[in-house]
Design a protein around this motif. Sequence first.
Motif: not given
Lengths: 330, 330, 330
Positions: C140-147
């Motif tokens: 349901d929600v976006p995931v942002i790669n922080a490494g």
Amino acid sequence: MYQVTSRPQPEVPMIHGCFQGKDIVSLDQFSVDDLSILFNVTGKMKQIAVNNEPSRILEGLLVALLFFEPSSRTFSSFAAAVKRLGGQTLEMQNPEAVSSVTKGETFEDTIRVIEAYSNAIILRHRISGAAKQAARAAEDVPVINAGDGNNEHPTQTLLDLYTLYERFGRLDNITGMMAGDALNSRTIHSLLRGLSLFGNNTMYILSPNQLSLSRDEVVSLQDRGLRLIEIHNEREIPHDCDFWYWTRIQKERFSSAEEYQQAQHEIVIATPELLKTYAKKDMILMDPLPRVESVDPAVDADERAVYLRSQIRNGLYTRMALLALVLGRI
Amino acid sequence: MYQVTSRPQPEVPMIHGCFQGKDIVSLDQFSVDDLSILFNVTGKMKQIAVNNEPSRILEGLLVALLFFEPSSRTFSSFAAAVKRLGGQTLEMQNPEAVSSVTKGETFEDTIRVIEAYSNAIILRHRISGAAKQAARAAEDVPVINAGDGNNEHPTQTLLDLYTLYERFGRLDNITGMMAGDALNSRTIHSLLRGLSLFGNNTMYILSPNQLSLSRDEVVSLQDRGLRLIEIHNEREIPHDCDFWYWTRIQKERFSSAEEYQQAQHEIVIATPELLKTYAKKDMILMDPLPRVESVDPAVDADERAVYLRSQIRNGLYTRMALLALVLGRI
Amino acid sequence: MYQVTSRPQPEVPMIHGCFQGKDIVSLDQFSVDDLSILFNVTGKMKQIAVNNEPSRILEGLLVALLFFEPSSRTFSSFAAAVKRLGGQTLEMQNPEAVSSVTKGETFEDTIRVIEAYSNAIILRHRISGAAKQAARAAEDVPVINAGDGNNEHPTQTLLDLYTLYERFGRLDNITGMMAGDALNSRTIHSLLRGLSLFGNNTMYILSPNQLSLSRDEVVSLQDRGLRLIEIHNEREIPHDCDFWYWTRIQKERFSSAEEYQQAQHEIVIATPELLKTYAKKDMILMDPLPRVESVDPAVDADERAVYLRSQIRNGLYTRMALLALVLGRI
């Protein structure tokens, strides 16, 4: 307020009526007039906090809490101060464990990175002088010292002074007693220094002989105009104190268990009996907390015991005031 | 909702329709009417959360999250609840490591310091009874129990009850099955207790013999009007359950690796086959999470599996509702 | 911007002008046009941050910061980005220690629980591929790669590209030099990949022989149209670079202390003398930080050194822009 002439030469700039953008590293930056401004704002902050008024004073601002040493009380108090005023926090507890510090980054670089993300840095560190070092590294945002080793913890003293000022309406002509580990207590040293800014104050220091103020400290404070009387025994406690300020003895300071036990044995604890025998009706009993073998919990119910009442809350209000002033929002 | 007469004598005050300022320590404080009020507000909170409506319900308020024991799910859920309603948090995880507690401060003093900075305290602790102790210490702000050892975790049960209520429109006349470690599961005990407030409920308890409900527990629940049927075998599962509630067995509870392996061997896991054979079309499958050898991930795609859908989200909504009510903002 | 035709086949969807709701896992999702959109918004974000404008762009939204690996800089930068835009954060550092993970919960379940409480998840993890795995789990929600391990850290490269774009007004026709551990540096690999999207770029790679780019990497980048020139000696540094990009050598990568000392001995450090001899007047010197034996602090005062000035701040602005776009608020 009454101002005495003798004043230290601070290594960081005096506030001189202008808080905005100033690093707050040492109590010595405050003149009597600066304290007057701060305490005036503190009174307003108290109203906001007590009434739970939604405030936008720090709206849009981010304050970094950079705590290299744990201190839940100071941390919570500063975090609450920022949030009560509508600001936001960047919280970094124990950054040595979770940061570039482990990869070998210098303290200065860490400070400069954090200042890029924030509008002010509140720093706690175990090393004396860390706050001044951070203040030099941070070129764009103010640094507030939340305790650097055995050096300074200026907001603790500001809240102590405010607690006295709120109660007595003045900071001169006060008689008080400070008890506990006078040799090592940063809060005692700093409060004495703060009270020495004002005229005609008399302070009794109650401690075991081996935990007395150092001779240098005594001379320096007397030079600043403070009357100091050292006592070592319950029976020497005067009956006319406006306040008592109790501190714990710090186990970690002693070189052996025997020395600690000896000090424990000689220390005087604030009990209901002690108050009944020696305390005035309208005095107040303070303790910077945590209290461990300093004030007996049986005293808590006494109206004169302010440590868990106004004193702890004044920490919130003075920090709100300091932040609002330093960030130029009031 | 239908109310049965037998009711426990709580040691903390009943809510009796007035949530504002109340400590929330135990499920036993809630009457059927109180649950009705709470669930009504929960429905409204769901709308706010689902629509990402900016809310000012808790504007200007600071809620302390004091977690002496790690619990990422409960922590996140409460923190999200405060923030979704426009409030702010004071977050202290593992304060024993980063606080005055290490200097010997008492639990009561820690609570009283934190209450000076906040409008409510949400407490998680590993010791049974810590929540009640904190509620007594905090004179000015409400304390909400977020789990105190093996004692209570009332908001877990509130979200479980709400999940059933939302699905079936009632909390009486329900037939359910609870599986796993019935002896030790705090969530099973508490949900049974909650369901016993309502009439004509029948609960099957599926567990290995050595992990059955204690006799005291069975008698106490039956006295409260709940029909309890203990089963120990997959083939005894009835076909008419409105819900299944699955729990993990807790490795740390067993005195030896052999006993744990024996229990593992006897435990029934919720699989697609089990649902196909025994579950109604319109039942729901619940799990308080984390799930470890409780529900097979192959079941996740089944619409009846609500643990990662409505059940987890209802934790957010019920906590939003409870906070809004206790803080007097709704 | 000038676009070359060769483009990788990403395993996650391309952005194609629509950021809203997209997982941001890899730099390869960005086309030249997507970068153009992002950098345009970044410029607006800079204005908000520099002016401390109270913003409501993320009002009512909760962004989870799920950091399974410590990274104070990235954590602070993302947290500041959310808060500067009026959003709120759910902060979980080291959740393995404080969460259901210790009870045996799967990574997928943890992600699904957190998504139930939040509007986006920013994930840092030590395992390569964790971001993609999380993106699949979060429905349901976006995931942002922080490494994620040695795999990708797309926002680091976005801020590096923006720093070049802001300075030169273009990302093609640039000559640069990257120094340090070209074999292992994720930031070097990723920035080279980003620059290969644009035409007519020439990159010098300065590293000890044993820390050269792998042959596969060289071939892959040349296939994408980048001109690569490997050098191993200070005297080979060209005089016409538009930028230098310095990285530290990572002690933890070496199999023995001898190999590390050998590399240390051969590495070139950016010093005032090096800049005086080889650097253009209008070039910039970048470093992803932390810097350890990469850039001499004596260089900090040089106007061309942007690592503690615009580069670190651009990390904040690009992350603000990415969040505003992915959350559909701009």
